[in-house]
Design a protein around this motif. Sequence first.
Motif, short mmCIF file in Angstrom:
data_model
loop_
_atom_site.label_atom_id
_atom_site.label_comp_id
_atom_site.label_asym_id
_atom_site.label_seq_id
_atom_site.Cartn_x
_atom_site.Cartn_y
_atom_site.Cartn_z
N GLY A 27 0.83 -1.21 0.00
CA GLY A 27 0.00 0.00 0.00
C GLY A 27 0.86 1.25 0.00
O GLY A 27 0.55 2.23 -0.69
N ARG A 28 1.94 1.22 0.77
CA ARG A 28 2.85 2.37 0.78
C ARG A 28 3.59 2.49 -0.55
O ARG A 28 3.81 3.58 -1.06
N LEU A 29 3.97 1.36 -1.12
CA LEU A 29 4.69 1.37 -2.39
C LEU A 29 3.81 1.88 -3.53
O LEU A 29 4.27 2.59 -4.41
N THR A 30 2.53 1.52 -3.50
CA THR A 30 1.62 1.94 -4.56
C THR A 30 0.96 3.28 -4.26
O THR A 30 0.22 3.80 -5.09
N GLY A 31 1.23 3.83 -3.08
CA GLY A 31 0.66 5.14 -2.73
C GLY A 31 1.01 6.18 -3.78
O GLY A 31 2.07 6.13 -4.39
N SER A 32 0.13 7.08 -4.02
CA SER A 32 0.23 8.16 -5.01
C SER A 32 0.29 7.64 -6.44
O SER A 32 0.65 8.38 -7.35
N THR A 33 -0.03 6.37 -6.66
CA THR A 33 -0.25 5.89 -8.02
C THR A 33 -1.76 5.91 -8.22
O THR A 33 -2.52 6.21 -7.30
N SER A 82 11.57 -10.90 -10.06
CA SER A 82 12.61 -10.72 -9.06
C SER A 82 14.00 -10.78 -9.71
O SER A 82 14.86 -9.94 -9.42
N GLN A 83 14.19 -11.75 -10.56
CA GLN A 83 15.48 -11.90 -11.23
C GLN A 83 15.76 -10.72 -12.16
O GLN A 83 16.89 -10.24 -12.23
N ASP A 84 14.73 -10.23 -12.84
CA ASP A 84 14.89 -9.05 -13.72
C ASP A 84 15.36 -7.83 -12.93
O ASP A 84 16.07 -6.98 -13.46
N LEU A 85 14.93 -7.74 -11.68
CA LEU A 85 15.31 -6.62 -10.83
C LEU A 85 16.60 -6.91 -10.06
O LEU A 85 16.99 -6.13 -9.19
N SER A 139 3.02 -0.92 -13.64
CA SER A 139 4.20 -1.78 -13.60
C SER A 139 5.48 -0.96 -13.73
O SER A 139 6.43 -1.15 -12.96
N ARG A 140 5.51 -0.05 -14.70
CA ARG A 140 6.70 0.79 -14.88
C ARG A 140 6.97 1.64 -13.64
O ARG A 140 8.11 1.74 -13.17
N THR A 141 5.91 2.22 -13.08
CA THR A 141 6.06 3.06 -11.88
C THR A 141 6.60 2.25 -10.70
O THR A 141 7.52 2.69 -10.01
N LEU A 142 6.04 1.07 -10.50
CA LEU A 142 6.49 0.22 -9.38
C LEU A 142 7.94 -0.22 -9.57
O LEU A 142 8.72 -0.22 -8.62
N ARG A 143 8.30 -0.60 -10.77
CA ARG A 143 9.68 -1.01 -11.04
C ARG A 143 10.64 0.15 -10.75
O ARG A 143 11.70 -0.06 -10.16
N GLU A 144 10.27 1.36 -11.14
CA GLU A 144 11.12 2.52 -10.85
C GLU A 144 11.25 2.75 -9.35
O GLU A 144 12.35 3.00 -8.85
N ARG A 145 10.15 2.64 -8.63
CA ARG A 145 10.18 2.86 -7.19
C ARG A 145 11.02 1.78 -6.49
O ARG A 145 11.74 2.08 -5.54
N ILE A 146 10.90 0.54 -6.96
CA ILE A 146 11.68 -0.54 -6.36
C ILE A 146 13.17 -0.30 -6.62
O ILE A 146 13.99 -0.47 -5.72
N ARG A 147 13.52 0.08 -7.84
CA ARG A 147 14.93 0.35 -8.16
C ARG A 147 15.46 1.51 -7.35
O ARG A 147 16.59 1.50 -6.89
N ASP A 148 14.64 2.58 -7.20
CA ASP A 148 15.07 3.76 -6.44
C ASP A 148 15.26 3.46 -4.97
O ASP A 148 16.11 4.05 -4.31
N SER A 149 14.48 2.50 -4.43
CA SER A 149 14.58 2.20 -3.01
C SER A 149 15.73 1.24 -2.70
O SER A 149 16.08 1.03 -1.55
N ALA A 150 16.32 0.65 -3.73
CA ALA A 150 17.41 -0.32 -3.53
C ALA A 150 18.71 0.35 -3.20
O ALA A 150 18.98 1.48 -3.35
#
Length: 189
Positions: free
Chosen positions: A44-50, A138-141, A178-189
């Motif tokens: 929910g926090r990850l998808t917030g503001s989407t 997961s592997q792609d990321l 999907s694109r937004t979530l992938r960007e957020r996951i990469r940014d948080s890593a």
Amino acid sequence: MFERFTAAARTVVVGAQEHARRAGDNHIGTDHLLLGCLDDDELGRLTGSTDLDADGVRRALDRLRAERGGMDPAALRGLGIDLDEVRRKVEDRFGEGALGDPTPTHRRPRFPWQRDVAGHIPFTAEAKATLERSLRVSQDLAHHHIGAEHILLALLHPESGIAHRAIDRSGTEPATLSRTLRERIRDSA
């Protein structure tokens, strides 16, 4: 594969099982996995503001399940009945959720070879494929674990059936999310 699941991913799968059990379904489908994801606070926090609206997705799932349950929306439209419009009018008059969940709280197996929902509930082929897809996500990321976010990303794939259609019908563009979530996951890593 399940040994790579984080606690959150395992909670999503357990939640999916509980959603299937409460619905009286004798399988765990992508719709149940999606509901398990929507229950996860971290997602929910990850998808917030989407533009992902969890309540909108739940309503879309209810409508899709009702359609799958024997009501033919095209045939009803031919008679001048729009199920979405009927639902909207009822909810406008009596409040959101007035029609409740269109699935019974307990459904007996329709055929002798189907299991009762009290025991083990098997995954549908689509749900299994979605969980396998979550490993590829997961592997792609370049992650060495499978988290709830990977399951959600896998559910955004068109081959995820009812889950993908519910997200799309709720007004959220799955590919954009999907694109937004992938960007957020990469940014948080």
